[in-house]
Scaffold this motif. Structure first.
Motif, PDB file in Angstrom:
ATOM      1  N   GLN A 159     -80.844  54.686 -86.987  1.00  0.00           N
ATOM      2  CA  GLN A 159     -80.125  55.547 -86.054  1.00  0.00           C
ATOM      3  C   GLN A 159     -79.721  54.757 -84.815  1.00  0.00           C
ATOM      4  OE1 GLN A 159     -82.404  58.664 -83.814  1.00  0.00           O
ATOM      5  NE2 GLN A 159     -81.191  60.060 -85.067  1.00  0.00           N
TER       6      GLN A 159
ATOM      7  N   TYR B 117     -67.914  59.533 -76.900  1.00  0.00           N
ATOM      8  CA  TYR B 117     -68.904  59.128 -77.904  1.00  0.00           C
ATOM      9  C   TYR B 117     -68.840  60.008 -79.150  1.00  0.00           C
ATOM     10  CZ  TYR B 117     -70.749  56.092 -74.281  1.00  0.00           C
ATOM     11  OH  TYR B 117     -70.878  55.124 -73.313  1.00  0.00           O
ATOM     12  N   GLU B 118     -68.460  61.260 -78.980  1.00  0.00           N
ATOM     13  CA  GLU B 118     -68.316  62.143 -80.145  1.00  0.00           C
ATOM     14  C   GLU B 118     -67.263  61.615 -81.105  1.00  0.00           C
ATOM     15  OE1 GLU B 118     -67.622  65.858 -78.161  1.00  0.00           O
ATOM     16  OE2 GLU B 118     -69.782  66.299 -78.015  1.00  0.00           O
TER      17      GLU B 118
ATOM     18  N   LYS C 228     -78.732  55.334 -80.759  1.00  0.00           N
ATOM     19  CA  LYS C 228     -78.990  56.318 -79.709  1.00  0.00           C
ATOM     20  C   LYS C 228     -78.470  55.771 -78.394  1.00  0.00           C
ATOM     21  CE  LYS C 228     -82.700  59.123 -77.717  1.00  0.00           C
ATOM     22  NZ  LYS C 228     -84.147  59.404 -77.739  1.00  0.00           N
TER      23      LYS C 228
ATOM     24  N   LEU D 156     -76.586  58.897 -83.620  1.00  0.00           N
ATOM     25  CA  LEU D 156     -75.676  58.700 -84.736  1.00  0.00           C
ATOM     26  C   LEU D 156     -76.456  58.036 -85.851  1.00  0.00           C
ATOM     27  CD1 LEU D 156     -72.725  58.465 -85.910  1.00  0.00           C
ATOM     28  CD2 LEU D 156     -72.676  56.190 -84.857  1.00  0.00           C
TER      29      LEU D 156
ATOM     30  N   GLY E 215     -68.763  59.818 -83.754  1.00  0.00           N
ATOM     31  CA  GLY E 215     -69.695  60.573 -84.576  1.00  0.00           C
ATOM     32  C   GLY E 215     -71.028  60.848 -83.915  1.00  0.00           C
ATOM     33  N   PHE E 216     -71.207  60.407 -82.680  1.00  0.00           N
ATOM     34  CA  PHE E 216     -72.454  60.706 -81.967  1.00  0.00           C
ATOM     35  C   PHE E 216     -72.548  62.207 -81.721  1.00  0.00           C
ATOM     36  CE2 PHE E 216     -72.278  56.218 -80.880  1.00  0.00           C
ATOM     37  CZ  PHE E 216     -73.616  55.850 -80.844  1.00  0.00           C
ATOM     38  N   GLN E 217     -73.776  62.727 -81.762  1.00  0.00           N
ATOM     39  CA  GLN E 217     -74.034  64.133 -81.473  1.00  0.00           C
ATOM     40  C   GLN E 217     -75.057  64.231 -80.352  1.00  0.00           C
ATOM     41  OE1 GLN E 217     -75.291  65.589 -85.338  1.00  0.00           O
ATOM     42  NE2 GLN E 217     -73.207  66.248 -85.791  1.00  0.00           N
ATOM     43  N   GLY E 218     -74.797  65.138 -79.421  1.00  0.00           N
ATOM     44  CA  GLY E 218     -75.716  65.348 -78.312  1.00  0.00           C
ATOM     45  C   GLY E 218     -77.012  65.980 -78.774  1.00  0.00           C
ATOM     46  N   ILE E 219     -78.113  65.542 -78.172  1.00  0.00           N
ATOM     47  CA  ILE E 219     -79.427  66.129 -78.448  1.00  0.00           C
ATOM     48  C   ILE E 219     -80.142  66.340 -77.120  1.00  0.00           C
ATOM     49  CG2 ILE E 219     -79.681  65.139 -80.761  1.00  0.00           C
ATOM     50  CD1 ILE E 219     -81.593  63.042 -79.426  1.00  0.00           C
TER      51      ILE E 219
ATOM     52  N   MET F 217     -77.549  61.047 -77.042  1.00  0.00           N
ATOM     53  CA  MET F 217     -76.703  61.229 -78.214  1.00  0.00           C
ATOM     54  C   MET F 217     -77.211  60.320 -79.319  1.00  0.00           C
ATOM     55  SD  MET F 217     -72.877  61.526 -76.595  1.00  0.00           S
ATOM     56  CE  MET F 217     -72.255  62.672 -77.845  1.00  0.00           C
TER      57      MET F 217
END
Length: 141
Positions: free
Chosen positions: A102, A115-116, A104, A139, A119-123, A137
């Motif tokens: 991953q 960043y999205e 990060k 991925l 393909g990054f996703q917020g957490i 974020m």
């Protein structure tokens, strides 16, 4: 103008860029910018055809996670795609390390959409880093 990005051992050039962008422009406290990760991180440096440093990023590992950080581009190169090229190079390097699962990063909240696109996703929750709102974020690599 031709911009070249390469891995570098010139940590001082990277620090100089970070001082300009983060400390001087964004008012990040110096003590928040300098840490003990620089000696162990892999640094990327973008230079223009005259040899001037115009962008930087670093990566380091924490277990199976490749962390991307300290991504910055000088004002004159913002909006040119240089930031995207730096992230792409970081991801290429991380993907060449098969033990990493991953990627990060801690994104300034105004840059989440940037960043999205990778393909990054917020957490998690928003937090302050250097006095600036951020969100982590991730991925899958």
């Amino acid at each position: 103008m031709t911009i070249t990005i390469s891995k570098t051992q010139d940590i001082q050039a990277c620090l100089d860029l970070r001082m300009t962008v983060f400390v001087e422009e964004q008012n990040v406290p110096l003590e928040d910018e300098i840490d003990d990760l620089d000696p162990v991180a892999t640094h990327f440096l973008a230079t223009d055809e005259s040899g001037e440093s115009v962008g930087t990023a670093r990566i380091y590992e924490v277990g199976e996670i490749g962390k991307i950080g300290r991504v910055c581009v000088v004002k004159s190169q913002r909006g040119t795609g240089l930031g995207a090229r730096l992230i792409a190079d970081c991801l290429t390097e991380l993907r060449q390390r098969p033990h990493l699962k991953q990627a990060k990063l801690g994104a300034q909240t105004h840059a989440l959409g940037f960043y999205e696109k990778f393909g990054f996703q917020g957490i998690g929750e928003e937090y302050l880093d250097g006095g600036i709102p951020h969100q982590d974020m991730v991925l899958a690599l």
